[in-house]
Design an enzyme around this catalytic site. Structure first.
Site, mmCIF file in Angstrom:
data_model
loop_
_atom_site.group_PDB
_atom_site.id
_atom_site.type_symbol
_atom_site.label_atom_id
_atom_site.label_comp_id
_atom_site.label_asym_id
_atom_site.label_seq_id
_atom_site.Cartn_x
_atom_site.Cartn_y
_atom_site.Cartn_z
ATOM 1 N N LYS A 78 -74.981 74.461 -19.412
ATOM 2 C CA LYS A 78 -75.339 74.975 -20.836
ATOM 3 C C LYS A 78 -76.106 75.662 -20.977
ATOM 4 O O LYS A 78 -76.993 75.265 -20.667
ATOM 5 C CB LYS A 78 -74.280 73.854 -21.605
ATOM 6 C CG LYS A 78 -74.057 74.356 -22.957
ATOM 7 C CD LYS A 78 -73.766 73.431 -24.246
ATOM 8 C CE LYS A 78 -73.585 73.582 -25.052
ATOM 9 N NZ LYS A 78 -72.975 73.055 -26.239
ATOM 10 N N SER A 158 -69.348 72.863 -29.102
ATOM 11 C CA SER A 158 -70.370 74.339 -29.080
ATOM 12 C C SER A 158 -69.396 74.101 -27.754
ATOM 13 O O SER A 158 -70.265 75.284 -27.064
ATOM 14 C CB SER A 158 -71.473 74.283 -29.627
ATOM 15 O OG SER A 158 -72.259 73.130 -28.513
ATOM 16 N N SER A 182 -69.610 68.021 -29.970
ATOM 17 C CA SER A 182 -70.030 69.265 -29.163
ATOM 18 C C SER A 182 -69.243 68.957 -27.858
ATOM 19 O O SER A 182 -69.145 69.942 -26.860
ATOM 20 C CB SER A 182 -71.072 70.333 -29.235
ATOM 21 O OG SER A 182 -71.120 71.194 -30.283
HETATM 22 N N1 GLN Z 1 -69.183 71.531 -34.966
HETATM 23 C C1 GLN Z 1 -70.634 70.925 -35.082
HETATM 24 C C2 GLN Z 1 -71.620 72.061 -35.686
HETATM 25 O O1 GLN Z 1 -70.781 72.862 -36.054
HETATM 26 C C3 GLN Z 1 -70.988 70.064 -34.117
HETATM 27 C C4 GLN Z 1 -71.684 71.387 -32.766
HETATM 28 C C5 GLN Z 1 -72.278 70.347 -31.938
HETATM 29 O O2 GLN Z 1 -72.326 69.284 -31.977
HETATM 30 N N2 GLN Z 1 -73.731 70.917 -31.556
HETATM 31 O O3 GLN Z 1 -72.532 71.260 -36.226
#
Ligand code: GLN
Length: 490
Positions: A78, A158, A182
């Site tokens: 990532k 994400s 995410s």
């Molecule tokens: N969807 C959540 C956010 O936008 C979690 C994102 C994540 O876990 N990095 O904060």
């Protein structure tokens, strides 16, 4: 050599060990698959030469009998993990062409164990999002499509690039991070396995920070056992991260396949939310039945503060983000847009470098931390966070793990929620509680919906009890026997 890319990590490591193929052959097959899959937009940086060099070095080590636990296995990273000499962007224009001079602890542990890096994977900008649509590199496209439709679906976010790369056989496993879901939500949307370990299990050093008290890295993999193999390499104490735990790393793979007989599984009644599709409810019932068949005892539990989790998360996470992202000022690295004076340079740089969602979070975070609102919002959210952790503590007096759906829907269309931040935030309803409490959570592919799209079940464990999650995850995986793969259209 497409059959080499369809191997699990475990099978590939066995094939390397018995010399059925070399790491160079295995890596070349993946390099070719990655190059042929550009319409998915999963990789934002392909590193074929580096990958083949690493593969050749691995083959040489193996010939000398010095192979490590992951030797020769090609992985995707990532683009939130700093990789020495390889561009790292967090999918934000503000990092521009930032080339780190150091390696994150997690990736250095993967290379220590012999893994090969195929390239860097797309994500929502600074990992803020649930659909990969906030990326400065454009969205990732889910390899899965609904039956009879060509509509492009989100792989979730994400870690959309990580999940897609694993689901489409563009790597044997991938690193990911999870601040509010995410790892788990993209795993659910793509039919892959993802685990967010206990906060502190993996070092955050060299992982671009979003919300430091919630951020935790983990793997996305093809199987529960593959996830266990990867997590073992990723975990461990690191003096460079003061929140990393100085405790021994269990042999996670040895928990997969262990009997789960007699384990008590909690079903939190507050997770039956209004408007949840009947299919998800049904899948949850099916998961309960599978665990019962495996000898588990099912217990209804209550997590009464669940309904406050999303609002608390969307205060705590932006507050920490606004503070973490203050460092992007155009002075030391990344983008700089010159203004007439220093203040104007800051303003122009940040206005040009950050995308809309990131700006929204910085503004919310700055607001909830401001002198007049700190007690009303930030302190209140911290109190709610404590209550949520207490709810779990209470539940874990009675049960060994919890079973819930991972997400309230299957993958949705790209663009579907893009204009409605609140609808987008609702995706995290079953996952953020786990981050707020610092617990381990795993998503396992458990079935397909009526359109043929994957759905996931989530297991939540006691702090530091990833082992039980791997045993339960293995049991669910066996019962679900999920073998569906996306039909190749790219
Ligand atoms: N969807 C959540 C956010 O936008 C979690 C994102 C994540 O876990 N990095 O904060």
């Amino acid at each position: 050599m497409s059959n080499l890319t369809s191997l699990t990590l475990k099978a590939a490591l066995a094939g390397l060990a018995d010399k059925s193929f070399s790491s160079v052959e295995l890596t070349q097959a993946h390099v070719d698959a990655v190059a042929a899959a550009r319409p998915l937009n999963a990789y934002i940086l392909e590193a074929p030469e580096k990958a083949l060099d690493m593969a050749a070095a691995s083959d040489a080590r193996r010939a000398k009998g010095e192979a490590g636990a992951l030797d020769g296995a090609p992985l995707g990273i990532k683009d939130l993990f700093c990789t020495e000499g390889v561009r790292t962007t967090a999918c934000s224009n503000i990092l521009g062409n930032f080339i780190p001079t150091y390696e994150s602890t997690i990736t250095s542990q993967l290379w220590r164990d012999g893994a090969v890096m195929l390239g860097k994977l797309n994500l929502d900008e600074f990992a803020m999002g649930s659909s990969n649509e906030t990326s400065a590199f454009g969205p990732v496209v889910n390899p899965w499509r609904a039956e009879g439709s060509n509509a492009k679906l989100t792989p979730g976010g994400s870690s959309g690039g990580s999940a897609t790369a694993v689901a489409a056989d563009l790597c044997l496993g991938a690193t990911a991070t999870d601040t509010g879901g995410s790892i788990r939500q993209p795993a659910a949307f793509t039919g892959t396995v993802g685990i967010k370990p206990t906060y502190g299990r993996c070092s955050r050093w060299g992982v671009v920070a979003f919300a430091s008290s919630l951020d935790q890295a983990g793997p996305i993999a093809k199987t529960v056992e593959d996830a266990a193999i990867l997590l073992k390499s990723m975990s461990g104490h690191d003096a460079k991260d003061s929140t990393s735990l100085d405790i021994e790393v269990p042999d996670f793979p040895s928990f997969v396949g262990k009997s789960v007989k007699g384990l008590r599984i909690g079903i939190p009644k507050e997770y039956r939310v209004d408007g949840m599709p009947a299919e998800i409810e049904k899948l949850w019932e099916q998961g309960i039945a599978w665990l019962k068949d495996a000898g588990c005892e099912i217990v209804e539990v209550s997590l009464p503060h669940t309904k406050y989790a999303l609002p608390a998360y969307y205060i705590v996470a932006p507050a920490e983000a606004s503070s973490n992202l203050a460092r992007y000022d155009g002075m030391r690295y990344g983008l700089r847009v010159d203004g007439a004076n220093l203040t104007e340079t800051y303003e122009k740089t940040r206005a040009a470098g950050f995308g809309t969602e990131v700006k929204r979070r910085i503004m919310i975070g700055t607001y909830v931390l401001s002198a007049g609102y700190y007690d009303a919002y930030y302190v209140k959210a911290l109190k709610v966070r404590r209550r949520i952790a207490d709810d779990f503590d209470q539940a874990f007096q009675k049960v060994d793990a919890l079973l819930t759906p991972t997400a309230p829907s299957a993958a949705f269309a790209l663009g579907e929620n893009a204009d409605d931040p609140v609808a987008m935030y609702l995706n995290d309803i079953f996952t953020v509680t786990v981050n707020l409490a610092g617990l381990p959570g795993m998503s396992i592919p458990a079935g397909l919906d009526h359109k043929g799209l994957p759905l996931g079940l989530q297991l939540i464990g006691k702090a530091l009890d990833e082992g039980t999650l791997f045993s339960l995850g293995g049991a669910l995986e066996k019962a679900a026997d999920f073998r569906a793969k996306p039909t190749r259209w790219w």
